[in-house]
Design an enzyme around this catalytic site. Structure first.
Site, mmCIF file in Angstrom:
data_model
loop_
_atom_site.group_PDB
_atom_site.id
_atom_site.type_symbol
_atom_site.label_atom_id
_atom_site.label_comp_id
_atom_site.label_asym_id
_atom_site.label_seq_id
_atom_site.Cartn_x
_atom_site.Cartn_y
_atom_site.Cartn_z
ATOM 1 N N GLU A 284 -1.889 10.399 9.379
ATOM 2 C CA GLU A 284 -2.295 11.646 10.026
ATOM 3 C C GLU A 284 -3.100 11.402 11.289
ATOM 4 O O GLU A 284 -3.080 12.223 12.204
ATOM 5 C CB GLU A 284 -3.116 12.509 9.062
ATOM 6 C CG GLU A 284 -2.286 13.357 8.130
ATOM 7 C CD GLU A 284 -3.072 14.472 7.473
ATOM 8 O OE1 GLU A 284 -2.436 15.429 7.006
ATOM 9 O OE2 GLU A 284 -4.310 14.386 7.403
ATOM 10 N N HIS A 305 9.876 -8.360 -5.847
ATOM 11 C CA HIS A 305 11.234 -8.416 -6.379
ATOM 12 C C HIS A 305 12.057 -7.200 -5.973
ATOM 13 O O HIS A 305 13.149 -6.984 -6.503
ATOM 14 C CB HIS A 305 11.171 -8.543 -7.905
ATOM 15 C CG HIS A 305 10.431 -9.759 -8.351
ATOM 16 N ND1 HIS A 305 11.035 -10.984 -8.572
ATOM 17 C CD2 HIS A 305 9.104 -9.961 -8.570
ATOM 18 C CE1 HIS A 305 10.135 -11.870 -8.931
ATOM 19 N NE2 HIS A 305 8.943 -11.271 -8.936
ATOM 20 N N LYS A 419 3.378 23.895 7.851
ATOM 21 C CA LYS A 419 2.694 24.949 7.094
ATOM 22 C C LYS A 419 3.125 26.329 7.565
ATOM 23 O O LYS A 419 3.333 27.250 6.755
ATOM 24 C CB LYS A 419 1.181 24.798 7.231
ATOM 25 C CG LYS A 419 0.581 23.665 6.408
ATOM 26 C CD LYS A 419 -0.931 23.645 6.564
ATOM 27 C CE LYS A 419 -1.568 22.537 5.749
ATOM 28 N NZ LYS A 419 -3.038 22.512 5.901
#
Length: 428
Positions: A284, A305, A419
């Site tokens: 951010e 792995h 938003k």
């Protein structure tokens, strides 16, 4: 103590380049150490004592003690910066099911909109005495707002309105609608520090309260952060000896060299939630204007792995920062017994898993460093003091790194864009 080890830095970035960069950009360090006036409304975290003074800690401890007397379960309602730091510290300290002492635990809500997960939270509360803490700086974010309604109604249905009110804490901005609700309904209100963005609140009441409820030593956590602040903001110290500054320069040089991803790697699963906090902090703060290293993480040895092949031989876009603990703690020793069957692992007879894990770490870092820069951030041990140091180190490094990248570390325009679209879809 906390150290930056540059021994395995050499691929694509060198320590000599870091030293030269320090001299060339020393004005950036000086500005950040002093705190820039243009960011005055976002730098409340820079001086630890502004929001974690001894007086404030005493107030937090008093409230935590009252809540511990009422309940064994503390629901932290918040998303991103409102819960990541507390979760990171508790997990690193070895909390099991959110509890350090086996009697008081912290669980999390307000970080998902999944009906499946929220049902699991409600189911997990059955049979427990519960308090909730809604953390919302502006009380407009959907995830904590919707969870607060859900859990508040659950409390009222279980305890009645009067007793439920005694079990509700809200942490918000003075003068906000959330504070009005607290005054109207008798909830406890605590202050979300206005000059601190959510992802920089690790050393404020936002996180100190749940940590104190769970039994963490918040005084030691803050003391560690204070000590790290004194070290990193010491203008009399040689700039090229400042580990946070050198780490920020490494990241900037990696960007200039064409690398686009920073992988925070660790061989202790206890750092799992710390890596989530780190990802938000740098993601951010720096991801703006088409710039910024993408912050990712790898939990080794398991992910050796799965991701290990890519890290070693994949697209050359990575730097890899290792987070390492130098010495074992009280619970870090487990010795393998001698061979009882011919399992062909006899070379491990009597060997401590601490040393096995260290061998995996040193071999992996040496192999990866042949292809990519691998700075290492080293802690002497994992306890509240060192975690306080680590939190402050990363926040200050992030500020420095964003300044070198020439982006504003304290806004998040991309988050606000999604938003608005979400609110439109929901008819707000």
């Amino acid at each position: 103590m906390l150290r930056l080890n540059e021994t395995y830095l050499g691929a694509r970035v060198t320590s000599d380049e870091v030293t030269r960069g320090s001299a060339a950009h020393v004005d950036v360090l000086a500005r950040c150490q002093a705190g820039e006036e243009r960011y005055a409304d976002s730098l409340g975290w820079l001086h630890v004592d502004d929001w974690a003074s001894d007086e404030k800690i005493a107030q937090v401890e008093e409230l935590a003690a009252r809540l511990r007397a009422q309940a064994d379960t503390f629901v932290l309602i918040g998303v991103g910066g409102s819960n990541n730091a507390a979760r990171a510290v508790l997990t690193a300290l070895g909390a099991r099911d959110g509890s350090l002492d086996g009697t008081h635990r912290v669980i999390y809500a307000g970080n998902t909109l999944s009906a499946f997960e929220l049902r699991r939270v409600l189911e997990d509360l059955e049979g427990h005495e519960v308090v909730i803490d809604c953390v919302a700086k502006n009380f407009e974010t959907l995830e904590p707002g919707s969870s607060f309604r859900l859990l508040r109604q659950w409390l009222v249905s279980r305890y009645g309105e009067k007793d439920a009110a005694r079990r509700i804490v809200c942490c918000g901005t003075p003068g906000s609608h959330l504070e009005d609700l607290c005054h109207e309904h008798g909830y406890t209100f605590t202050t979300f520090p206005e000059p601190v963005g959510g992802r920089f609140t690790a050393l404020t009441e936002v996180h100190l309260l749940p940590l104190a409820f769970a039994g963490a030593d918040i005084r030691a956590l803050v003391a560690g952060a204070r000590a790290e602040e004194a070290l990193l903001r010491d203008a009399g110290r040689r700039p090229d000896e400042n580990p946070a500054w050198r780490y920020a320069l490494v990241r900037n040089l990696a960007w200039d060299a064409g690398l686009r991803v920073e992988l925070l790697s660790f061989f202790e699963p206890r750092f799992r939630w710390f890596s989530k906090w780190y990802e938000q902090l740098f993601g951010e703060s720096e991801g703006k204007g088409g710039r910024g290293l993408f912050p990712a993480s790898a939990e080794y040895s398991e992910e050796l792995h799965s991701l290990g092949q890519y890290v070693q031989d994949g697209t050359p876009q990575l730097m890899e920062t290792f987070l390492d603990v130098s010495g074992p703690g009280a619970d870090d020793s487990l010795v393998l017994g001698g061979s009882d069957i011919d399992d062909r692992f006899g070379y491990l007879d009597g060997v401590d898993f601490w040393d096995i894990n260290k061998a995996s770490f040193t071999a992996s870092r040496e192999a990866h460093a042949k292809a990519l820069p691998c700075p290492t951030i080293e802690l002497d041990r994992v306890d509240e003091e060192h975690l306080g140091r680590l939190l402050y180190f990363f926040m200050f490094s992030c500020y420095l790194s964003a300044e070198l990248l020439d982006v504003n570390p304290f806004d998040q325009p991309g988050v606000e864009a999604y938003k608005q679209l979400m609110f439109e879809a929901l008819g707000k």
